[in-house]
Design a protein around this motif. Structure first.
Motif, PDB file in Angstrom:
ATOM      1  N   LEU A   1       0.914  -1.176   0.122  1.00 31.57           N
ATOM      2  CA  LEU A   1      -0.117   0.148  -0.090  1.00 31.57           C
ATOM      3  C   LEU A   1       0.924   1.370   0.066  1.00 31.57           C
ATOM      4  O   LEU A   1       0.994   2.019   1.093  1.00 31.57           O
ATOM      5  CB  LEU A   1      -0.966  -0.180   1.304  1.00 31.57           C
ATOM      6  CG  LEU A   1      -1.788  -1.188   1.256  1.00 31.57           C
ATOM      7  CD1 LEU A   1      -2.608  -1.033   2.670  1.00 31.57           C
ATOM      8  CD2 LEU A   1      -2.886  -1.051   0.058  1.00 31.57           C
ATOM      9  N   VAL A   2       1.483   1.527  -1.190  1.00 36.72           N
ATOM     10  CA  VAL A   2       2.476   2.668  -1.423  1.00 36.72           C
ATOM     11  C   VAL A   2       2.060   3.246  -2.555  1.00 36.72           C
ATOM     12  O   VAL A   2       1.599   2.747  -3.515  1.00 36.72           O
ATOM     13  CB  VAL A   2       3.952   2.339  -1.121  1.00 36.72           C
ATOM     14  CG1 VAL A   2       4.153   1.971   0.470  1.00 36.72           C
ATOM     15  CG2 VAL A   2       4.114   1.514  -2.183  1.00 36.72           C
ATOM     16  N   ALA A   3       2.284   4.686  -2.645  1.00 35.65           N
ATOM     17  CA  ALA A   3       1.666   5.269  -3.980  1.00 35.65           C
ATOM     18  C   ALA A   3       2.919   5.117  -5.095  1.00 35.65           C
ATOM     19  O   ALA A   3       2.709   4.747  -6.278  1.00 35.65           O
ATOM     20  CB  ALA A   3       2.001   6.699  -4.035  1.00 35.65           C
TER      21      ALA A   3
ATOM     22  N   GLY B   1       5.296   7.264  -0.376  1.00 37.67           N
ATOM     23  CA  GLY B   1       4.046   7.579  -0.137  1.00 37.67           C
ATOM     24  C   GLY B   1       3.107   6.655   0.458  1.00 37.67           C
ATOM     25  O   GLY B   1       2.337   6.105  -0.513  1.00 37.67           O
TER      26      GLY B   1
ATOM     27  N   SER C   1       0.254   4.648   1.889  1.00 45.87           N
ATOM     28  CA  SER C   1      -1.087   4.877   1.797  1.00 45.87           C
ATOM     29  C   SER C   1      -1.716   4.953   3.241  1.00 45.87           C
ATOM     30  O   SER C   1      -1.493   4.264   4.224  1.00 45.87           O
ATOM     31  CB  SER C   1      -1.815   3.654   1.087  1.00 45.87           C
ATOM     32  OG  SER C   1      -3.371   3.847   1.423  1.00 45.87           O
ATOM     33  N   PRO C   2      -2.805   5.968   3.378  1.00 49.71           N
ATOM     34  CA  PRO C   2      -3.371   6.097   4.890  1.00 49.71           C
ATOM     35  C   PRO C   2      -4.138   4.732   5.245  1.00 49.71           C
ATOM     36  O   PRO C   2      -4.428   4.658   6.419  1.00 49.71           O
ATOM     37  CB  PRO C   2      -4.368   7.281   4.366  1.00 49.71           C
ATOM     38  CG  PRO C   2      -4.273   7.778   3.292  1.00 49.71           C
ATOM     39  CD  PRO C   2      -3.304   6.745   2.513  1.00 49.71           C
ATOM     40  N   LYS C   3      -4.382   3.723   4.217  1.00 51.26           N
ATOM     41  CA  LYS C   3      -4.927   2.436   4.523  1.00 51.26           C
ATOM     42  C   LYS C   3      -4.128   1.601   5.011  1.00 51.26           C
ATOM     43  O   LYS C   3      -4.422   0.601   5.856  1.00 51.26           O
ATOM     44  CB  LYS C   3      -5.473   1.884   3.212  1.00 51.26           C
ATOM     45  CG  LYS C   3      -6.881   2.778   2.532  1.00 51.26           C
ATOM     46  CD  LYS C   3      -7.139   1.562   1.589  1.00 51.26           C
ATOM     47  CE  LYS C   3      -8.424   2.487   0.686  1.00 51.26           C
ATOM     48  NZ  LYS C   3      -8.124   2.294  -0.577  1.00 51.26           N
TER      49      LYS C   3
ATOM     50  N   ASP D   1      -2.612  -3.544   4.955  1.00 50.15           N
ATOM     51  CA  ASP D   1      -3.819  -3.083   5.982  1.00 50.15           C
ATOM     52  C   ASP D   1      -4.316  -4.150   7.182  1.00 50.15           C
ATOM     53  O   ASP D   1      -4.973  -3.821   7.961  1.00 50.15           O
ATOM     54  CB  ASP D   1      -5.358  -2.526   5.286  1.00 50.15           C
ATOM     55  CG  ASP D   1      -5.814  -3.572   4.273  1.00 50.15           C
ATOM     56  OD1 ASP D   1      -5.194  -4.788   4.416  1.00 50.15           O
ATOM     57  OD2 ASP D   1      -6.813  -3.071   3.753  1.00 50.15           O
TER      58      ASP D   1
END
Ligand SMILES: Nc1nc2c(c(=O)[nH]1)N[C@H]1C(S)=C(S)[C@@H](COP(=O)(O)O)O[C@H]1N2
Ligand SMILES: [Mo]
Length: 253
Positions: free
Chosen positions: A108-110, A157, A159-161, A229
């Motif tokens: 989960l990274v940009a 980056g 992710s907020p998740k 997550d």
């Protein structure tokens, strides 16, 4: 749940209930909602693991620092636990001076990435002298240099998740941290021990150092970080190799 609701109430009701077995379902629901359930919550030690982790998360500010020491306090002997993998691909990369090694970052990274050691060494470096304690009873103080994990997380980056980061080494001792510990100011990706390149047995070319947990959380011989997550579908679903060996996922000291 608002932050001030009742940290105290949660502890005195929810967690006391978790400690005693009655009301476990309700306590678990409250705790899960607040991110207070560790991945190794199941089994007979589960309620105890949850109580320890949740109490730490509620009572200790997640940014509180482990003690740092002076150079004069650095230990003369640095013991090894978990020597370097004797097999390829580790030995092949080591023979090449780790020129072909990469730290892969995925999940989960940009910006999924693969950093060389040279690139990591060009990132802002930080040095700290901290204590590392093994669950087997010995410990030492050493000086580590590396890049704060938070710097790398901002670079890719996260992710907020994302709720956890999984550390994948060349051997079996994978582990993970929750994001408060991953962002913690003393959580480091270290490539240098006591002023020299990390010796092979201490985790070359890169290891994580987690100053506020027992030594086994400081995973050596890293090749990949994965942001997730949930840990349910990672490995045996208990967050690290440790629960299977009889040790807690959360090893706060
Ligand atoms: N990949 C990997 N990381 C690991 C281990 C291991 O066997 N493999 N052992 C752990 C344990 S139990 C401890 S106490 C510390 C020891 O670090 P050191 O050998 O640098 O003293 O590394 C931890 N990190
Ligand atoms: Mo250890």
């Amino acid at each position: 749940m608002s932050a001030h609701v009742s940290r105290r109430k949660l502890i005195t009701t929810g967690l006391t209930a978790a400690a005693g077995v009655t009301g476990l379902g309700v306590a678990a629901k409250i705790a899960d909602h607040c991110g207070l359930i560790p991945p190794d919550w199941g089994g007979i030690w589960g309620p105890g693991e949850t109580l320890t982790y949740a109490t730490q998360r509620l009572l200790m500010a997640s940014g509180s620092l482990a003690r740092e020491f002076n150079r004069s306090e650095v230990s003369k002997v640095v013991p090894v636990s978990g020597p370097q993998p004797k097999t390829d691909p580790y030995q092949r990369l080591r023979a090449g001076g780790f020129a072909d090694w990469r730290l892969t970052i995925d999940g989960l990274v940009a910006r999924p990435s693969a950093f060389s050691l040279a690139e990591i060494k060009r990132m802002p470096a930080k040095t700290q002298i901290t204590h590392q304690a093994c669950e087997e009873g010995w410990s030492f103080i050493a000086e580590w240099t590396g890049v704060p994990l938070s710097y790398v997380m901002n670079l890719v980056g996260v992710s907020p998740k994302a709720k956890f980061v999984v550390f994948w080494p060349f051997d079996e001792s994978w582990d993970s941290l929750d994001l408060p510990d991953a962002y913690h100011a003393q959580t480091f990706l270290a490539y240098n021990l006591n002023g020299e390149d990390l010796p092979a047995d201490h985790g070359a070319p890169l290891r994580v150092r987690v100053a506020r947990q027992l030594g086994y959380k400081s995973v050596k011989y890293l090749h990949k970080l994965t942001f997730v997550d949930s840990l349910k579908n990672v490995g045996d679903g208990r967050g690290s190799a440790s629960p299977a060996a009889g040790y807690s996922w959360f090893a706060g000291i």
